[in-house]
Design an enzyme around this catalytic site. Structure first.
Site, PDB file in Angstrom:
ATOM      1  N   HIS A   1     -19.187 -35.014 -15.535  1.00  0.00           N
ATOM      2  CA  HIS A   1     -19.788 -36.198 -16.148  1.00  0.00           C
ATOM      3  C   HIS A   1     -18.674 -37.008 -16.793  1.00  0.00           C
ATOM      4  O   HIS A   1     -17.499 -36.619 -16.714  1.00  0.00           O
ATOM      5  CB  HIS A   1     -20.877 -35.824 -17.153  1.00  0.00           C
ATOM      6  CG  HIS A   1     -20.420 -35.078 -18.363  1.00  0.00           C
ATOM      7  ND1 HIS A   1     -19.851 -33.817 -18.306  1.00  0.00           N
ATOM      8  CD2 HIS A   1     -20.428 -35.404 -19.691  1.00  0.00           C
ATOM      9  CE1 HIS A   1     -19.557 -33.400 -19.521  1.00  0.00           C
ATOM     10  NE2 HIS A   1     -19.889 -34.348 -20.385  1.00  0.00           N
TER      11      HIS A   1
ATOM     12  N   HIS B   1     -18.023 -38.229 -20.071  1.00  0.00           N
ATOM     13  CA  HIS B   1     -17.592 -38.301 -21.455  1.00  0.00           C
ATOM     14  C   HIS B   1     -16.061 -38.267 -21.489  1.00  0.00           C
ATOM     15  O   HIS B   1     -15.414 -37.690 -20.598  1.00  0.00           O
ATOM     16  CB  HIS B   1     -18.179 -37.151 -22.266  1.00  0.00           C
ATOM     17  CG  HIS B   1     -19.561 -37.427 -22.754  1.00  0.00           C
ATOM     18  ND1 HIS B   1     -20.487 -36.432 -22.971  1.00  0.00           N
ATOM     19  CD2 HIS B   1     -20.199 -38.595 -23.074  1.00  0.00           C
ATOM     20  CE1 HIS B   1     -21.629 -36.978 -23.402  1.00  0.00           C
ATOM     21  NE2 HIS B   1     -21.464 -38.279 -23.469  1.00  0.00           N
TER      22      HIS B   1
ATOM     23  N   ASP C   1     -13.849 -36.701 -22.987  1.00  0.00           N
ATOM     24  CA  ASP C   1     -13.090 -35.451 -23.011  1.00  0.00           C
ATOM     25  C   ASP C   1     -13.107 -34.761 -21.651  1.00  0.00           C
ATOM     26  O   ASP C   1     -12.545 -33.681 -21.506  1.00  0.00           O
ATOM     27  CB  ASP C   1     -13.610 -34.512 -24.102  1.00  0.00           C
ATOM     28  CG  ASP C   1     -15.081 -34.178 -23.940  1.00  0.00           C
ATOM     29  OD1 ASP C   1     -15.858 -35.070 -23.560  1.00  0.00           O
ATOM     30  OD2 ASP C   1     -15.468 -33.022 -24.207  1.00  0.00           O
ATOM     31  N   HIS C   2     -13.719 -35.390 -20.646  1.00  0.00           N
ATOM     32  CA  HIS C   2     -13.854 -34.749 -19.330  1.00  0.00           C
ATOM     33  C   HIS C   2     -13.154 -35.498 -18.196  1.00  0.00           C
ATOM     34  O   HIS C   2     -12.491 -34.875 -17.379  1.00  0.00           O
ATOM     35  CB  HIS C   2     -15.335 -34.593 -18.982  1.00  0.00           C
ATOM     36  CG  HIS C   2     -16.018 -33.525 -19.755  1.00  0.00           C
ATOM     37  ND1 HIS C   2     -16.303 -32.287 -19.234  1.00  0.00           N
ATOM     38  CD2 HIS C   2     -16.436 -33.496 -21.040  1.00  0.00           C
ATOM     39  CE1 HIS C   2     -16.879 -31.543 -20.168  1.00  0.00           C
ATOM     40  NE2 HIS C   2     -16.968 -32.261 -21.274  1.00  0.00           N
TER      41      HIS C   2
END
Length: 291
Positions: free
Chosen positions: A80, A82, A84-85
């Site tokens: 996904h 976000h 931090d990804h």
């Protein structure tokens, strides 16, 4: 939410988890990411996939380069978007020429406050995987499992050869997932948990926290926990009367880290929106009333 384990953490190191799976921890610990985002490298010495490349941090990109070595990257796969990804996907693709494959991009009209990590609005995949589609390499197959809820574009990835499931933020090894409306959806999240409960995965590798060796037991407990939360909301409305989402937090989350109060309020809101759809509560502006 459990506190992080004692340091030192294996930030930047390559950990071999099973023959086809390695893990590298990014240097982005926080109350929302635990010890940091865990990037997974799946495949053989010749050809690999990189799952959740993490934040655009030069030291993390260098750590991934060391872990990948001379292998060709078949795909950079994001569960996904976000921040931090997925932000490291673009610079990693620029370094290696690998395609970005996985979840769909997400553009939100809403600009309100968010308790979870912000969305990566620069994410631009070369290929979006539909449910059941996948990527293959020598001796490995990764299949997309559509699991909306935490975000509407969330995917898990199943490693068919070993029975492992890379769960992103849908199921984590340290906490339940934060559901932040309007994109986060409690009804979709519960349906996705039900879907995972019906599978026979051997182990979960989440983006945050330890691997999960008893997947169906954990998922069953998570479903029960969410049902307890919604029953708690209904009970509190009956006891105290109409309330805002923020009013529920001190009554429902005893001893909560103040830094997580916004996340707790958003999760309560997600439950309330779901209960409203089911005709169990009503809303007047920011005030909720039981039926």
């Amino acid at each position: 939410m459990a506190g992080p384990p004692p340091k030192p953490w294996p930030t930047g190191l390559t950990e071999q988890l099973e023959p086809l799976v390695r893990r590298v921890l990014a240097p982005n610990p926080s109350p929302y990411t635990y010890t940091g985002t865990q990037t997974y490298i799946v495949g053989s010495e010749d050809r690999v996939a990189v799952i959740d490349p993490g934040p655009d941090d030069p030291s993390h990109l260098d750590a991934l380069a060391r872990a990948i070595g001379d292998a060709q990257i078949a795909a950079i796969m994001c569960t996904h978007t976000h921040r931090d990804h997925s932000p490291a996907a673009a610079p990693l693709a620029e370094r290696t020429g690998a395609p970005i494959v996985g979840c769909a991009p997400l553009v939100l009209d809403d600009s309100g406050p968010r308790a979870d990590a912000s969305f990566d609005r620069g994410y631009s995949p070369d290929r979006v995987l539909l449910d059941g589609e996948g990527m293959t390499g020598p001796g490995w197959t990764l299949t997309a499992v559509h699991t909306p809820g935490h975000t509407s574009n969330h995917l898990c990835f199943a490693l068919e050869e070993s029975g492992a499931l890379f769960t992103g933020d849908h199921v984590m090894g340290w906490s339940t997932s934060v559901i932040v409306p309007p994109d986060g959806d409690m009804s979709a999240y519960m349906a996705s948990l039900d879907r995972l409960y019906g599978r026979a995965d051997r182990v979960y590798y989440p983006a945050h926290g330890a691997q999960i060796d008893n997947p169906r037991q954990l998922v069953r407990g998570m479903i029960g926990h969410r049902r307890q939360r919604e029953n708690q909301i209904i009970r509190l409305l009956a006891e105290y009367g109409p309330a805002s989402a923020a009013d529920f937090v001190p009554r429902m989350y005893k001893g909560l880290d103040p830094r997580l109060s916004g996340a707790a309020e958003m999760s309560v809101t997600a439950h309330l929106v779901d209960l409203e759809r089911r005709g169990m509560v009503t809303r007047s502006e920011d005030i909720w009333t039981g039926q």
